[in-house]
Structures are given as C-alpha cells and as structure tokens.
Design a protein around this motif. Structure first.
Motif, PDB file in Angstrom:
ATOM      1  N   LYS A 175     -12.150  -2.871  -4.587  1.00  0.00           N
ATOM      2  CA  LYS A 175     -13.148  -2.533  -5.516  1.00  0.00           C
ATOM      3  C   LYS A 175     -14.578  -2.850  -5.122  1.00  0.00           C
ATOM      4  O   LYS A 175     -15.544  -2.295  -5.260  1.00  0.00           O
ATOM      5  CB  LYS A 175     -13.042  -2.540  -6.831  1.00  0.00           C
ATOM      6  CG  LYS A 175     -11.693  -1.945  -7.398  1.00  0.00           C
ATOM      7  CD  LYS A 175     -11.682  -2.152  -8.968  1.00  0.00           C
ATOM      8  CE  LYS A 175     -10.413  -0.899  -9.440  1.00  0.00           C
ATOM      9  NZ  LYS A 175     -10.411  -1.138 -10.846  1.00  0.00           N
TER      10      LYS A 175
ATOM     11  N   GLY B  26     -12.305   0.988   2.363  1.00  0.00           N
ATOM     12  CA  GLY B  26     -11.313   2.166   2.277  1.00  0.00           C
ATOM     13  C   GLY B  26     -11.352   3.075   1.142  1.00  0.00           C
ATOM     14  O   GLY B  26     -10.762   3.604   0.550  1.00  0.00           O
ATOM     15  N   SER B  27     -12.611   3.117   0.192  1.00  0.00           N
ATOM     16  CA  SER B  27     -12.742   3.730  -1.013  1.00  0.00           C
ATOM     17  C   SER B  27     -14.066   4.066  -1.203  1.00  0.00           C
ATOM     18  O   SER B  27     -15.054   3.457  -0.676  1.00  0.00           O
ATOM     19  CB  SER B  27     -12.012   3.060  -2.204  1.00  0.00           C
ATOM     20  OG  SER B  27     -12.550   1.955  -2.360  1.00  0.00           O
TER      21      SER B  27
ATOM     22  N   TRP C 195     -12.545   6.266  -9.028  1.00  0.00           N
ATOM     23  CA  TRP C 195     -12.129   5.583  -7.623  1.00  0.00           C
ATOM     24  C   TRP C 195     -11.215   6.631  -6.715  1.00  0.00           C
ATOM     25  O   TRP C 195     -10.019   6.848  -7.005  1.00  0.00           O
ATOM     26  CB  TRP C 195     -11.379   4.282  -8.068  1.00  0.00           C
ATOM     27  CG  TRP C 195     -11.302   3.310  -7.020  1.00  0.00           C
ATOM     28  CD1 TRP C 195     -11.949   3.256  -5.674  1.00  0.00           C
ATOM     29  CD2 TRP C 195     -10.332   1.942  -6.860  1.00  0.00           C
ATOM     30  NE1 TRP C 195     -11.571   2.282  -5.104  1.00  0.00           N
ATOM     31  CE2 TRP C 195     -10.603   1.650  -5.773  1.00  0.00           C
ATOM     32  CE3 TRP C 195      -9.303   1.671  -7.735  1.00  0.00           C
ATOM     33  CZ2 TRP C 195      -9.971   0.295  -5.345  1.00  0.00           C
ATOM     34  CZ3 TRP C 195      -8.782   0.492  -7.579  1.00  0.00           C
ATOM     35  CH2 TRP C 195      -9.078  -0.265  -6.146  1.00  0.00           C
TER      36      TRP C 195
ATOM     37  N   HIS D 287      -7.860  -1.378   0.381  1.00  0.00           N
ATOM     38  CA  HIS D 287      -8.716  -1.026  -0.545  1.00  0.00           C
ATOM     39  C   HIS D 287      -9.295  -2.153  -1.198  1.00  0.00           C
ATOM     40  O   HIS D 287      -8.621  -3.343  -1.455  1.00  0.00           O
ATOM     41  CB  HIS D 287      -8.028  -0.234  -1.453  1.00  0.00           C
ATOM     42  CG  HIS D 287      -7.507   1.160  -0.989  1.00  0.00           C
ATOM     43  ND1 HIS D 287      -6.011   1.213  -1.088  1.00  0.00           N
ATOM     44  CD2 HIS D 287      -7.823   2.007  -0.079  1.00  0.00           C
ATOM     45  CE1 HIS D 287      -5.727   2.420  -0.366  1.00  0.00           C
ATOM     46  NE2 HIS D 287      -6.793   2.918  -0.007  1.00  0.00           N
TER      47      HIS D 287
ATOM     48  N   LYS E  57     -15.889  -1.917  -1.405  1.00  0.00           N
ATOM     49  CA  LYS E  57     -15.701  -0.305  -1.475  1.00  0.00           C
ATOM     50  C   LYS E  57     -14.989  -0.385  -0.221  1.00  0.00           C
ATOM     51  O   LYS E  57     -15.061   0.738   0.569  1.00  0.00           O
ATOM     52  CB  LYS E  57     -16.812   0.539  -1.485  1.00  0.00           C
ATOM     53  CG  LYS E  57     -17.699   0.523  -2.639  1.00  0.00           C
ATOM     54  CD  LYS E  57     -19.048   1.310  -2.648  1.00  0.00           C
ATOM     55  CE  LYS E  57     -19.749   1.286  -4.139  1.00  0.00           C
ATOM     56  NZ  LYS E  57     -20.816   1.860  -4.088  1.00  0.00           N
TER      57      LYS E  57
ATOM     58  N   ARG F  32       0.683  -1.127  -0.131  1.00  0.00           N
ATOM     59  CA  ARG F  32      -0.119   0.016   0.075  1.00  0.00           C
ATOM     60  C   ARG F  32       0.977   1.220  -0.031  1.00  0.00           C
ATOM     61  O   ARG F  32       0.545   2.366  -0.864  1.00  0.00           O
ATOM     62  CB  ARG F  32      -1.205  -0.107   1.189  1.00  0.00           C
ATOM     63  CG  ARG F  32      -2.082  -1.113   1.042  1.00  0.00           C
ATOM     64  CD  ARG F  32      -3.248  -0.679   1.954  1.00  0.00           C
ATOM     65  NE  ARG F  32      -2.677  -0.702   3.346  1.00  0.00           N
ATOM     66  CZ  ARG F  32      -2.668  -1.879   4.194  1.00  0.00           C
ATOM     67  NH1 ARG F  32      -2.931  -3.106   3.507  1.00  0.00           N
ATOM     68  NH2 ARG F  32      -2.413  -1.997   5.467  1.00  0.00           N
TER      69      ARG F  32
ATOM     70  N   LYS G 114      -9.615   7.040  -2.957  1.00  0.00           N
ATOM     71  CA  LYS G 114      -9.210   6.040  -1.775  1.00  0.00           C
ATOM     72  C   LYS G 114      -8.702   6.694  -0.718  1.00  0.00           C
ATOM     73  O   LYS G 114      -8.339   8.083  -0.610  1.00  0.00           O
ATOM     74  CB  LYS G 114      -8.056   5.414  -2.351  1.00  0.00           C
ATOM     75  CG  LYS G 114      -8.316   4.309  -3.730  1.00  0.00           C
ATOM     76  CD  LYS G 114      -7.003   3.735  -4.153  1.00  0.00           C
ATOM     77  CE  LYS G 114      -7.228   3.065  -5.398  1.00  0.00           C
ATOM     78  NZ  LYS G 114      -5.958   2.318  -6.022  1.00  0.00           N
TER      79      LYS G 114
END
Length: 311
Positions: free
Chosen positions: A296, A301-302, A284, A294, A299, A206, A286
């Motif tokens: 997708k 952390g975003s 997107w 994170h 969702k 990260r 973050k």
C-alpha cells in the motif's frame, strides 16, 4: 561638544594628515615606486594568471573526461539498472486516469451536473488521443509474448460502455476508471493458473489471496495479467456494489516485453464502478502475477484512488 585645541585634526580636513591618508590608500592600489598594482608586480600577476588558467583548464578537462566516460556506459534504449538491480526491483506499479489534478486521487462528481464530471471526461479524452491516432498503423498481435519487438494494437472495441460516446459512464453515475501498468524495461509477467501447485512463501500467499472469494468471478487467463479492484476497508467493500472490467481478462501478454520500442503503446483496462451514492469509497486495484508484489505504501503492483458519486 569637543573643543578645538592644540593637536586637534579634523578627519574631514584636506590638510597634511587628511591628504596623507588618501595618498596611502592610493599607494596601496597602485605603487609606482615599486611597480605594483594591488600589492603585486606585473610579472607576479602574469604568473598567477597563467597558473589559474592552467589549473581551471585541467579541472575542466578532467570533468569533461568523466562525463565522456559516464555517457559511454549509457545505452539510449536500455536502462543501466534493470530488474532486481533497479529501484523498483522489477515490480511494476499501476496508474489510473482520470486525474485532472495531479495532486489529488479523488474522483468526485454528480451525475446530475455535467460541470462536475466534464473535467474527468476531458482528461480521459486527452490521454486516449495517442491511442486513437496510432492504432490504425499498428499490428493486431497474437496472444503470446512478442519476441520480435512488434508494436501491438490496442483494441479500442474491447472497452464496452467505457467510451467517449457514453461519457465513460459518468452521466449515469457508473464511472469508468482507466488503469495502466507502468512500463518496466524487459519485464515479463509470470501468470497464475487456477490449479497452482508447489508454491511456497510469498507466491503461495499471493495465490491464496488471488483465488479468494472477492476474485472468484474474475476470469483466469494464461495470457493476461489479471486485475482486481476492491475496497481498502470493510466499509469500502460494503459500498462497492459491482466492478466490471473491459477487457474482462485484464492486460494482454502480447504487449510484453517492453523494450523501449518507438511508438509503443501500453495496454489499458477500464474498470466500471457501481458504488453507493453519497459515500466516499477508497479503492485499491491490484495486478496479479507470480512476480508482482503488492504494498500500500509505495503502490507496488497496485494503485489507490477514491470515488465519491454525489446524490
């Protein structure tokens, strides 16, 4: 047609056999000879009535005891399952506004037609009402974490051009999107710094993403949760000309931890987009901290949304 002959009995007749059938039905309901009603004597009905009264009273009492025991384990202020024991595993998500239609994440408008962007302005105004109403009674907290559960003021002057007076940039084709972190009880962010060492595994991955070229122009702060917004795909990246954040450092740490304080206001950040007109852009956004992951699909952390600024 059947012939009426010897032995024939009309079922609709009120004769001896027709009357006998009705008497049998009546007798099965109320038998005066045996003192029965619906096949039971009076004492039998009393016994079964007492049995079911006691049975359901005991069942109701048991259910009430279970509810009392359950509610005794609950805290009005704190959730029972916290951090890694909760469903979100102590990993906050992020929401956005405007969202006048909760079933759609598309922000589509034309700067030439105010009817297309007025619903977005109204949605942002409605969301910010509580901030405008309560800000004057709250404190301007120091930069670090709050240990005394102080309710901190959200500085509305830090939103730059993303204000109601400027129509949040929609009349200029530069839409402002409000970002907010979902509340997680007793959660504290762990910040990245510009020269992290000793990281391994997911944290190292990260951090390498965090200092990638996409985020080189985003200021690092030891007392803010940094936020970034980028295209989901290469084509989306090409159609994002520029993104500005207000306040630029991100979400201040002084709003954490959230301990279900009455009157608490979540910090917010505006992202102001300059995108290619006439192109659908999938965005997107973050959050960046050591303890934020994170994903997708859920969702984590975003947050995701689509922008379409019509020509």
């Amino acid at each position: 047609m059947a012939q009426e002959g010897v032995g024939y009995v009309n079922p609709n007749s009120s004769g001896p056999q027709g009357g006998s059938r009705l008497r049998r039905i009546g007798k099965s309901i109320c038998n005066t000879e045996k003192g029965e009603f619906l096949g039971r004597t009076c004492s039998s009905w009393v016994k079964i009535g007492i049995f079911y009264t006691v049975f359901y009273a005991c069942l109701a009492g048991f259910f009430a005891l279970m509810l009392i025991g359950f509610f005794a384990t609950l805290d009005e202020r704190a959730p029972t399952q916290q951090r890694m024991y909760s469903l979100i595993k102590g990993n906050p998500g992020m929401g956005f506004r405007p969202m006048p239609n909760v079933e759609s994440t598309l922000i589509k408008f034309s700067k030439e037609d105010n009817n297309t962007y007025q619903p977005y302005i109204n949605n942002l105004n409605n969301f910010l009402k509580v901030y405008k109403a309560q800000n004057f009674s709250l404190e301007d907290c120091p930069k670090d974490f709050q240990k005394d559960l102080t309710i901190c003021q959200v500085n509305m002057s830090m939103f730059g051009p993303c204000t109601e007076d400027n129509n949040y940039g929609y009349d200029e084709g530069l839409p402002c999107v409000l970002l907010k972190i979902n509340r997680v009880y007793d959660w504290l962010p762990k910040p990245f710094s510009a020269n992290e060492t000793g990281l391994t595994g997911d944290e190292k991955n990260r951090f390498e993403q965090f200092i990638s070229p996409i985020r080189k122009n985003i200021p690092l702060s030891s007392n803010h949760i940094t936020v970034s917004c980028e295209g989901e795909n290469e084509a989306d990246e090409d159609n994002i000309i520029n993104v500005e954040f207000y306040p630029p450092s991100g979400f201040p740490y002084r709003f954490y931890p959230y301990m279900n304080q009455p009157g608490y206001l979540s910090p917010i950040v505006f992202a102001r987009f300059n995108v290619t007109q006439g192109a659908l852009v999938q965005v997107w956004c973050k959050l960046w901290a050591k303890n934020i992951k994170h994903h997708k699909n859920d969702k984590a952390g975003s947050t995701h949304f689509e922008l379409f600024v019509d020509k």
